[in-house]
Each structure stands twice: as C-alpha cells, then as structure tokens.
Enzyme design. Structure first.
Site, PDB file in Angstrom:
ATOM      1  N   ASP A  91       1.062  -1.221  -0.144  1.00 32.81           N
ATOM      2  CA  ASP A  91       0.501   0.124   0.195  1.00 32.81           C
ATOM      3  C   ASP A  91       1.101   1.360  -0.056  1.00 32.81           C
ATOM      4  O   ASP A  91       2.244   1.245   0.682  1.00 32.81           O
ATOM      5  CB  ASP A  91      -0.954  -0.001   1.098  1.00 32.81           C
ATOM      6  CG  ASP A  91      -1.936   1.350   1.074  1.00 32.81           C
ATOM      7  OD1 ASP A  91      -2.332   1.185   0.340  1.00 32.81           O
ATOM      8  OD2 ASP A  91      -1.510   1.905   2.471  1.00 32.81           O
ATOM      9  N   LYS A  92       0.464   2.548  -0.949  1.00 34.43           N
ATOM     10  CA  LYS A  92       1.402   3.341  -0.573  1.00 34.43           C
ATOM     11  C   LYS A  92       1.149   4.777   0.482  1.00 34.43           C
ATOM     12  O   LYS A  92       2.640   4.930   1.183  1.00 34.43           O
ATOM     13  CB  LYS A  92       0.784   4.245  -1.951  1.00 34.43           C
ATOM     14  CG  LYS A  92       2.245   5.859  -1.831  1.00 34.43           C
ATOM     15  CD  LYS A  92       1.376   6.072  -3.258  1.00 34.43           C
ATOM     16  CE  LYS A  92       0.676   7.572  -2.549  1.00 34.43           C
ATOM     17  NZ  LYS A  92       0.915   8.676  -1.935  1.00 34.43           N
ATOM     18  N   ASP A 113      -7.225  -1.441   4.098  1.00 36.51           N
ATOM     19  CA  ASP A 113      -6.425  -3.402   3.427  1.00 36.51           C
ATOM     20  C   ASP A 113      -6.492  -4.261   3.885  1.00 36.51           C
ATOM     21  O   ASP A 113      -5.988  -5.368   2.853  1.00 36.51           O
ATOM     22  CB  ASP A 113      -4.756  -2.790   3.286  1.00 36.51           C
ATOM     23  CG  ASP A 113      -4.303  -1.607   2.561  1.00 36.51           C
ATOM     24  OD1 ASP A 113      -5.137  -0.935   1.552  1.00 36.51           O
ATOM     25  OD2 ASP A 113      -3.857  -0.741   3.125  1.00 36.51           O
ATOM     26  N   LYS A 118      -8.652  -3.418  -4.197  1.00 39.62           N
ATOM     27  CA  LYS A 118      -7.699  -4.027  -3.661  1.00 39.62           C
ATOM     28  C   LYS A 118      -7.383  -5.938  -3.808  1.00 39.62           C
ATOM     29  O   LYS A 118      -6.578  -5.993  -4.687  1.00 39.62           O
ATOM     30  CB  LYS A 118      -7.177  -3.467  -2.713  1.00 39.62           C
ATOM     31  CG  LYS A 118      -7.288  -1.915  -2.378  1.00 39.62           C
ATOM     32  CD  LYS A 118      -6.222  -1.445  -1.215  1.00 39.62           C
ATOM     33  CE  LYS A 118      -6.540   0.066  -1.278  1.00 39.62           C
ATOM     34  NZ  LYS A 118      -5.895   0.244   0.225  1.00 39.62           N
ATOM     35  N   ASP A 130      -1.729  -1.127   5.879  1.00 42.64           N
ATOM     36  CA  ASP A 130      -1.941  -1.010   6.582  1.00 42.64           C
ATOM     37  C   ASP A 130      -3.478  -1.644   8.101  1.00 42.64           C
ATOM     38  O   ASP A 130      -3.514  -0.961   9.163  1.00 42.64           O
ATOM     39  CB  ASP A 130      -2.934   0.657   6.996  1.00 42.64           C
ATOM     40  CG  ASP A 130      -4.334   0.737   6.866  1.00 42.64           C
ATOM     41  OD1 ASP A 130      -5.018   0.066   6.545  1.00 42.64           O
ATOM     42  OD2 ASP A 130      -4.347   1.971   6.528  1.00 42.64           O
TER      43      ASP A 130
END
Length: 667
Positions: free
Chosen positions: A363-364, A562, A539, A558
């Site tokens: 995840d960014k 997610d 996702k 996180d």
C-alpha cells in the site's frame, strides 16, 4: 466491583502462568534429584556385578550378594525409572506411544530378565547395564529439559519488562509508590530517568528519548514529547515524564503481544504436523526393529543377555525426542524472538511460507511514504471564493477525519489560525471523500475518481507538482477549488525495494491516488508495477489478478482499509500498526512503519524454516545411522553400541536440537 473482578482475573491468570512455570522447574529438580540418588546406588551395583568384576579382575562375593544386587537394582528401576514408567502409562492411555514407551520397555525387559536370572533362570544378569542406562537417561533428560526451558522461556523476558512498582501522582505534590496491579486508566504517574514504564500511556508533561528496542526492535532511541504515546515496558531516557495511564493489565500492548505469542506457539504449523507423524512412525519402527533385533541375534545363536542388550540399545537410541522437538523448539523461540523485534506472528503457517514470496504488494500511503501530507498549493476555481475560504471549507469538513490527507489540510488551517465552520449532516463517501452541510449549503471534499464517476469536468490549469495528490472542494454541485498535497517517500523504502528485488522478489504498489502520483512514486522506487486509483474494495481483486499468474503474493498494508486485500494475499502483513495488535485479517503484524521490516520478516521466515530443516535432518539422519549400529550390524568389526551409550547419544541429539534452535537470529 468491575475493577476488583478484573484484578482478580488477572491474579488468577498470573497464578496459572506461575504454576505452569513452577511445575516445569519442579520437574527439572525431580530429574536432578533422581539422577544423583540413582548414581549413588549404582556404585554398589557396579561393584557387585560379576561382569564388572571380571573386567577389572576383582571379586566381591558374600552370601546373598546376588539378592542385594537385585534389591539395589529394583530400587533404581522403580525410583530412577519412575518418570519413564508413568510416562509410558500416559502414552498408552492417549494411544500415542512415543519416547517414554520405548525407554520403559527397554528398562522393564532388562529388569525382568535380570531378576529372573537371580531367581533361577539360566543366563547372565543385566543389572549394571540397567542401572547405567537409567542414570544416563535421567541425566540426559535433566540436561535436555534445562536446554528446552532455556530455548522456549525467552517469552519470560517480555513479561519481565514491566516493573513491579509505579510512582503514582496524587494531588499536586504527593507521589506514592504503588504496585503496578493497582494502576487504573486515567491515573497519572511519574517516570524518572532510566526507569521502565509500568503501563501504556500518554505523555502529559515533559519530553525524553525512549528505548523501545525490546518491544518493537527499533534500535534507535525514539524522541517523545507531550501528547505522544508510550508503551509499557519501554525504558525512559534522561528526561522526567508525567504520564497518563491508558491501558493496563490484559489491555496493555505488552500483554496483547504475549497473548499473541502464546497463541502462535500453541498453534501447529504444517511442518510441525509432519514432524509429529514422523515421530509416531519412528516409535513404531523402533519397537519393530527392537523385537526383530532380539529375534535375529537369538536365531544366530547369541545368548539372551547379548540379544536383549541389542534390543534395549535400539529402543533407547531410536527415541523420537529429538525429532519431536525439532519443530516446536524453533516455533517457541522464533515467535518470541520476532515479537521482541516488532514482528508479531498471528499465523505460523503463513510466516513459515514467507520464504515462498515472489511478489509483494505495498500500500502506498503510510507504508512506502511517510503518510504525512502537507499542502503544496490551493487554487480557487470560483472567483467568489478566496484561497483561504477554499481551505477553511475543506478543513471544516475534514476536522472529524483521521485520514492523512485530512490531517494535512487541518494542519494548514491551524497554521493560519482559522476559525472553522460548523458542519451538519457529515457523511463519508467510501473511498472517494466526505460531505456535509456548511451554512445550509452541501459541501464535499472529493478525489479525482469522484469527479470522473459523476461526470464532473476536472478543472484545467491545476499546478503540476511532484508526487501530489489533489482533492476538490465542491459546493452546491460546483467545483469551487482544488488543494494539492504531497506525501514524501520514506528513505527506508528505497533500501527495502532494492533488497527485495536483489532477492528476486517483484515489488508492486496499490494506491487510491491518481495515475500521475502512482507512476512517479513507482518510477522513483524502481517498482515492477503499480495499480492506481484503486478503491479499498477493489484492492482484493488486484491481489487475485497477480495470484492468477501463479504468484505467491504478500500484501503489505495498514490492516484496516486494506483488510480484504490482506485476507486474500497468501501472506497478509499489517505494517505500522503501532500499539494496535488487533489487525485481525493480517497473518503478521509489523509494529513499526518501516518497509525494511518486511525484508527482515522474509529473511527471518527463511532462517526459521532452515532451522527446522536442520533439526529434522539431524534428528532423522542420527536415527538412520544409529539404529543399525545399535542393532549390531557392525558387530563383526568390533563396533557395538551399549544401551547406556545409546542413551547418551539420544540425549545429546536432543540437546543439539535445542541449542541449534537458540542460534536463530533476526537479521
């Protein structure tokens, strides 16, 4: 009453843990005591044994000496052999024959046959072999249990981090030393320089550098100031702190970690299940080969004493203890060691499978980047609203949100000391923004995806900014302004991606951010690919896409937004969860927001698996070599293993397995 009940439950739990530990220590002391008493009684047994007298050319004979020998050996058989005899009964009740069954059968056959020779059966007694065999088995188990406890009791080090007393602040000047058990949420305590924190809390006064290395694996001191969270068990630096207690007892971070570690240690992985089956079949093989050895030597014309010694040696040397401990000891030690380094394992199988990871998806926001957005620019599209008004409307809507973008906007408004509007009918738009009513007008702060989905034309002349994320202010269905924010890439992300790629692992990124931002971050980090403008519920589908190509995929996020993707991945890793260890969908929780911990996790998973394999190879290989030698296949070459030597080798193999487990390290 509730507090009293809670304290009572905690006290019972502590008593249970203490009783379990005391029981183990009592067992070690019991083996030690039985060993020393048995070895003292063994001395006259050796002196009275005819075979020993022949070897050393001396003679001790008197009326009834053989009965004295029988009596001493009977004492050693029942007193020294008692743990093995009762263990045999327990294994039979559970229909799970194992180590105790083999030892009990070996010493029982030796004792009964030797006793029969004293009472008139033709043959030589076996008492000195019986006595030395029991002595060495007791010694081996005593040393082995100490090694096992040493390897698996690392968890105690975590529990010992909490001090016994705390400095409770009463009134303005009064400070009273109280037991940690007496602390309650909301209490204020004083933490002096160099002291351990007795509970989780929030700093209300003071600042200091805190050592959290034993809890999170963070080697550097962490600077803490007013408003920052503290973890119970961490060590205060040179500053004096006043702390408001937040969580104590079972609710504390350390308690949750210990519970998590205990659950992980108790859960059996596939590797351990295979080992348990192998240990069972090794017992069956030992019994079969033992009786076959007895029959074979009798058929070849050897006397019963020789044949029974070979059978006993086979049974003792084949005890599956080393094999049975090969995996559990590594499990116990690795789970605790990982917790001390900020890697919390919820699913052991997933952890052991981390060595198979060939694709990892990050995840960014907050993982690869700092997650701390700052406002780069504000553009007013509608000239009726100034830039400050655009910011004020956006900050008013965002003030109830914990999202990093919201914090960036709010921080900017606070910097300008703005008095924000009152917001009514606040509502989150899943994955796209928020909305509410300000001055009876519907106002929204939304992502570019919302504009696209609702066919709203995106304003032109938006400033191009490095790694920027744009959000749009809409009032009464009109785009009023745009705010650009940026989130910087973590320095650790560069090294993490580099190391993963060097190990042949593909690195991807999932983000809800726009294509431009995602592409720029991906190119800077040298990622193998990315998915941009992905909603939380999408996702999971992206993970499935990668898995369709026979990839073994790990997802790093996180643990909240997610969750579906973490659950879908072959290995779900919640990163940066801090003191929240309740990321239910994650297989592994990384306490620190450091992408390099993902590298450490994979390497530690590989190291743990290798340790298991090493132990299995040693335990299995040892038996493959030892069984034929014990049976006497090299007897014609003068190589023969006695039951006592077999017992020594069996115990030594178990200690080697325990020591090898302790050599495990987190890189």
């Amino acid at each position: 009453m509730e507090n009293n009940n809670e304290n009572h439950e905690n006290h019972n739990k502590d008593n249970k843990d203490h009783d379990g530990k005391s029981h183990h220590e009592m067992m070690i002391e019991d083996f030690k005591k039985r060993f020393f008493i048995s070895i003292i009684v063994t001395v006259p047994v050796l002196l009275l044994s005819p075979m020993i007298q022949d070897w050393f050319n001396f003679s001790i004979k008197f009326t009834g000496s053989s009965y004295v020998l029988l009596g001493l050996s009977t004492f050693i058989y029942f007193y020294g052999g008692w743990p093995f005899l009762t263990g045999f009964i327990d294994e039979m009740k559970e229909k799970n024959p194992g180590m105790m069954t083999l030892i009990a059968m070996a010493i029982t056959v030796a004792f009964l046959y030797s006793g029969a020779t004293v009472l008139g059966l033709e043959g030589s007694d076996f008492f000195w072999e019986l006595a030395t065999l029991i002595d060495i088995m007791l010694l081996g188990h005593w040393i082995e249990m100490r090694s096992v406890v040493s390897a698996s009791n690392a968890l105690d080090k975590l529990a010992e981090l909490i001090p016994d007393e705390a400095h409770l602040i009463k009134g303005e000047d009064e400070i009273v030393d109280v037991s940690v058990d007496e602390l309650n949420s909301g209490d204020k305590i004083l933490i002096k320089p160099g002291e351990k924190l007795p509970a989780d809390g929030l700093i209300v006064k003071g600042s200091s550098a805190v050592n959290e290395s034993m809890l999170t694996g963070e080697s550097k001191l962490v600077e803490k100031k007013e408003g920052d969270k503290l973890i119970g068990g961490s060590i205060n630096g040179e500053g004096s702190l006043e702390v408001e207690v937040k969580d104590t007892g079972d609710d504390s971070y350390l308690s949750k970690v210990i519970t998590l570690v205990e659950e992980a240690q108790e859960s059996k992985s596939k590797t351990q299940a295979i080992v348990d089956k192998a240990a069972f079949w090794l017992t069956v093989i030992a019994l079969t080969v033992g009786f076959a050895t007895l029959a074979t030597w009798l058929i070849l014309g050897k006397d019963f004493t020789f044949a029974i010694a070979r059978m006993a040696a086979v049974m003792v040397i084949t005890c599956p203890h080393a094999l049975g401990l090969a995996a559990p000891l590594v499990v116990a030690y690795s789970t605790t060691l990982s917790a001390q380094n900020g890697l919390l394992i919820r699913n052991r199988t997933a952890f052991e499978n981390s060595r198979k990871i060939d694709t990892i998806v990050f995840d960014k926001t907050g993982t690869l980047t700092l997650g701390e957005f700052g406002v780069d620019f504000i553009k007013n599209i509608d000239s009726n609203y100034s830039k400050d008004e655009v910011l004020k409307y956006a900050a008013s809507l965002e003030k109830g949100s914990e999202h990093p973008i919201a914090k960036g906007i709010i921080n900017k408004a606070e910097e300008k000391e703005m008095d924000l509007f009152e917001v009514n009918d606040f509502q989150a738009i899943k994955g796209k923004g928020i909305k509410g009513k300000i001055n009876d007008k519907e106002a929204l702060v939304v992502s570019p995806g919302y504009l696209k989905e609702n066919n709203i034309e995106k304003p032109e002349d938006i400033p191009e900014n490095s790694i920027s994320t744009d959000v749009f202010l809409i009032i009464e269905n009109e785009v009023i302004g745009v705010i650009g924010l940026s989130d910087q890439i973590r320095e650790e992300s560069y090294d993490a991606v580099k190391k993963l790629k060097e190990d042949g692992i593909k690195c991807w990124m999932l983000t809800g951010d726009n294509e431009k931002t995602a592409k720029e971050v991906s190119e800077k980090l040298g990622l193998d690919g990315y998915f941009a403008e992905v909603l939380p519920d999408e996702k999971q589908d992206k993970i499935k896409e990668l898995q369709k190509d026979s990839k073994f995929v790990a997802m790093t996020g996180d643990g909240v937004n997610d969750a579906p993707a973490l659950a879908q991945a072959d290995v779900g890793i919640a990163i940066g969860s801090g003191t929240d260890v309740a990321a239910e969908t994650a297989d592994i929780i990384l306490v620190n927001s450091n992408p390099e911990d993902v590298v450490s996790l994979i390497k530690f998973g590989e190291a743990t698996y290798k340790k298991m394999v090493q132990n299995l190879i040693w335990a299995s290989g040892y038996n493959i070599v030892a069984i034929p030698l014990a049976a006497g296949v090299l007897y014609s070459f003068g190589i023969l293993i006695s039951p006592a030597v077999g017992a020594l080798l069996m115990s030594l193999s178990t200690v080697i397995v325990a020591v090898n487990a302790k050599l495990l390290k987190v890189e």
